[in-house]
Scaffold this motif. Structure first.
Motif, mmCIF file in Angstrom:
data_model
loop_
_atom_site.group_PDB
_atom_site.id
_atom_site.type_symbol
_atom_site.label_atom_id
_atom_site.label_comp_id
_atom_site.label_asym_id
_atom_site.label_seq_id
_atom_site.Cartn_x
_atom_site.Cartn_y
_atom_site.Cartn_z
ATOM 1 N N VAL A 171 0.978 -1.308 0.058
ATOM 2 C CA VAL A 171 -0.005 -0.077 0.157
ATOM 3 C C VAL A 171 0.792 1.317 -0.004
ATOM 4 O O VAL A 171 1.497 1.340 0.901
ATOM 5 C CB VAL A 171 -1.067 0.202 1.336
ATOM 6 C CG1 VAL A 171 -1.666 1.292 1.273
ATOM 7 C CG2 VAL A 171 -1.733 -1.248 1.372
ATOM 8 N N VAL A 172 0.532 2.209 -1.118
ATOM 9 C CA VAL A 172 1.338 3.260 -1.098
ATOM 10 C C VAL A 172 0.555 4.564 -0.899
ATOM 11 O O VAL A 172 -0.669 4.506 -1.373
ATOM 12 C CB VAL A 172 2.123 3.449 -2.428
ATOM 13 C CG1 VAL A 172 2.673 4.990 -2.396
ATOM 14 C CG2 VAL A 172 3.199 2.327 -2.569
ATOM 15 N N VAL A 173 0.544 5.118 0.401
ATOM 16 C CA VAL A 173 -0.079 6.449 0.578
ATOM 17 C C VAL A 173 0.829 7.702 0.262
ATOM 18 O O VAL A 173 1.830 7.942 0.674
ATOM 19 C CB VAL A 173 -0.671 6.596 1.895
ATOM 20 C CG1 VAL A 173 -1.354 7.670 2.431
ATOM 21 C CG2 VAL A 173 -1.145 5.125 2.241
ATOM 22 N N VAL A 174 -0.026 8.569 -0.607
ATOM 23 C CA VAL A 174 0.746 9.736 -1.011
ATOM 24 C C VAL A 174 -0.044 10.668 -0.212
ATOM 25 O O VAL A 174 -1.006 11.032 -0.350
ATOM 26 C CB VAL A 174 0.821 10.185 -2.332
ATOM 27 C CG1 VAL A 174 1.479 11.424 -2.838
ATOM 28 C CG2 VAL A 174 1.477 9.121 -3.456
ATOM 29 N N GLY A 175 0.635 11.327 0.896
ATOM 30 C CA GLY A 175 -0.048 12.449 1.641
ATOM 31 C C GLY A 175 0.008 11.932 3.116
ATOM 32 O O GLY A 175 -0.777 10.809 3.208
ATOM 33 N N ALA A 176 0.484 12.597 3.954
ATOM 34 C CA ALA A 176 0.527 12.086 5.542
ATOM 35 C C ALA A 176 -0.483 13.031 6.370
ATOM 36 O O ALA A 176 -0.014 12.999 7.547
ATOM 37 C CB ALA A 176 1.972 11.850 6.117
ATOM 38 N N GLY A 177 -1.325 13.610 5.976
ATOM 39 C CA GLY A 177 -2.148 14.295 7.023
ATOM 40 C C GLY A 177 -3.130 13.721 7.372
ATOM 41 O O GLY A 177 -3.099 12.213 7.552
ATOM 42 N N ASN A 178 -4.555 14.210 7.895
ATOM 43 C CA ASN A 178 -5.428 13.423 8.558
ATOM 44 C C ASN A 178 -5.836 11.995 7.707
ATOM 45 O O ASN A 178 -5.712 10.974 8.446
ATOM 46 C CB ASN A 178 -6.720 14.182 8.936
ATOM 47 C CG ASN A 178 -6.425 14.804 10.195
ATOM 48 O OD1 ASN A 178 -6.091 14.475 11.054
ATOM 49 N ND2 ASN A 178 -6.893 16.192 10.149
ATOM 50 N N SER A 179 -6.257 12.357 6.546
ATOM 51 C CA SER A 179 -6.909 11.095 5.727
ATOM 52 C C SER A 179 -5.550 10.014 5.438
ATOM 53 O O SER A 179 -5.754 8.822 5.547
ATOM 54 C CB SER A 179 -7.266 11.508 4.304
ATOM 55 O OG SER A 179 -6.645 12.049 3.566
ATOM 56 N N GLY A 180 -4.455 10.576 5.213
ATOM 57 C CA GLY A 180 -3.468 9.796 4.854
ATOM 58 C C GLY A 180 -2.904 8.675 6.087
ATOM 59 O O GLY A 180 -2.548 7.583 6.000
ATOM 60 N N ALA A 181 -2.603 9.629 7.328
ATOM 61 C CA ALA A 181 -2.383 8.731 8.643
ATOM 62 C C ALA A 181 -3.403 7.696 8.618
ATOM 63 O O ALA A 181 -2.908 6.820 9.374
ATOM 64 C CB ALA A 181 -2.423 9.721 9.580
ATOM 65 N N HIS A 182 -4.945 8.041 8.554
ATOM 66 C CA HIS A 182 -5.659 7.170 8.898
ATOM 67 C C HIS A 182 -5.634 5.985 7.903
ATOM 68 O O HIS A 182 -5.988 4.690 8.157
ATOM 69 C CB HIS A 182 -7.150 7.737 9.119
ATOM 70 C CG HIS A 182 -6.980 8.299 10.321
ATOM 71 N ND1 HIS A 182 -8.108 7.673 11.498
ATOM 72 C CD2 HIS A 182 -6.876 9.501 10.834
ATOM 73 C CE1 HIS A 182 -7.909 8.354 12.479
ATOM 74 N NE2 HIS A 182 -7.211 9.659 12.038
#
Length: 362
Positions: A171-182
């Motif tokens: 799983v690759v998540v681009v962006g570590a804000g609220n949505s990304g962190a969850h």
């Protein structure tokens, strides 16, 4: 003040902007509430509960819009609702005007005071009304991605958690804000290999500490994005610039390198999306395939869990709604800078800089 709660009409929308509990609070503060018949049913709230909380029930949307001083919604008005808007009315909802030029024109023409949930600021400079839906969207992104990875949906047949002796999904998540962190939290919980990219080293450091090295953290730059995305079974786009159009951070040529049957979920689609190959979909037709990759881009994703989303949203909006009812709109905006930051349109003008820039009004 008369607060109107129309039934949401966006495809697949199950949320409602006011619970019976919030209705009771507004009535106790001297407000009057009119709720469209059946507005809360999809979230599990009956007309009888609203009546018991002090609301009047209107049989049509027109009756709600025509009489209300303050319209409380979840999603932005759609074209079928434009005719209901009128001068002097206050609209409090998710507006996402950076990706909604036509709605912006209508709000300006009708001189509607548009207060956007997504730009209301807390004392810490964060966005408290965006936070609960971002959290839900982040968690749902993994759940949805895992579902569409299944072979019967045309996915690559990868189980994110794998089993002993096999590689877990990536799983690759681009962006570590609220949505990304969850999204990261859910992916780690399912046993996936997780890579997260962001420009903010503080966010990456926080995730590294929280997961004790179980998550690979990378600076978000073209080289790292291309390397990580090429091996992703599930790519989650979670890049947010409040009120502004989301930047395109994953190019089509990068998507084309993903293995056929991989899945993309773009949480940033409300703001135009952060993946070049993305375009909005709906709950009725949630995915399409491009470059052999399944794309999911439903703007109202949290509607999949309408009751949880409604409760989470209204708990966040309640202090601001109560302030508007108790003090009146003008005084509430004058006294609360964070709420005033939510104003996107007023007196026929775009008042939020990022929105004005995105729409070419600055």
């Amino acid at each position: 003040m008369l607060i109107g709660v129309p039934k949401e009409i966006k495809i697949g929308e199950t949320r409602v902007s006011m619970t019976p509990s919030l209705c009771r609070r507004c009535v106790s503060l001297g407000g009057n509430v009119v709720v469209q018949k059946g507005a809360g049913e999809s979230a599990g709230f009956t007309d009888a509960e609203y009546r018991a909380a002090g609301a009047a029930i209107a049989t049509t949307a027109q009756k709600v819009w025509r009489s209300a001083d303050l319209i409380l919604k979840v999603k932005e008005p759609l074209e079928a609702e434009y005719g209901h808007l009128r001068e002097g009315q206050t609209l409090f909802t998710y507006l996402h005007l950076a990706a909604g030029a036509e709605l912006a024109k209508v709000l300006l023409k009708k001189r509607v005071l548009g207060i956007a949930y997504e730009t209301v600021e807390g004392v810490d400079g964060q966005f408290p009304l965006l936070k609960p839906m971002s959290q839900i969207a982040g968690r749902l992104a993994i759940q949805i991605g895992a579902y569409f990875l299944q072979s019967q949906h045309g996915g690559s047949g990868v189980l994110l958690g794998g089993i002993p002796g096999t590689m877990p999904g990536h799983v690759v998540v681009v962006g570590a804000g609220n949505s990304g962190a969850h999204a990261v939290q859910m992916a780690v919980g399912m046993g996936a290999r997780v890579t997260v990219l962001d420009l903010d080293t503080r966010k990456l450091e926080a995730l590294d500490i929280e997961y004790r090295g179980r998550v690979v953290t990378l600076m978000s730059n073209p080289a790292n994005i291309e390397l990580a995305v090429a091996s992703a079974d599930l790519l989650v786009g979670a890049v947010l610039i409040p009120a502004a159009k989301a930047p395109t951070v994953v190019k089509k040529k990068t998507v084309a390198k993903m293995r056929p049957g991989s899945v993309i979920v773009d949480i940033a689609i409300d703001q135009g999306g952060c993946i070049e190959s993305i375009h909005p979909t709906s709950h009725e037709s949630p995915t399409y395939r491009q470059h052999g990759v399944i794309h999911y881009a439903v703007p109202n994703m949290p509607a999949l869990v309408g009751r949880t989303s409604t409760i989470g949203l209204t708990q966040a909006t309640e202090p601001y709604v109560a302030m508007l009812v108790q003090k009146g709109v003008a005084r509430a905006l004058a006294e609360h800078k964070g709420l005033a930051r939510g104003v996107n349109t007023q007196d026929g003008k775009i008042t939020y800089d990022a929105v004005a820039k995105a729409l070419g009004y600055s």
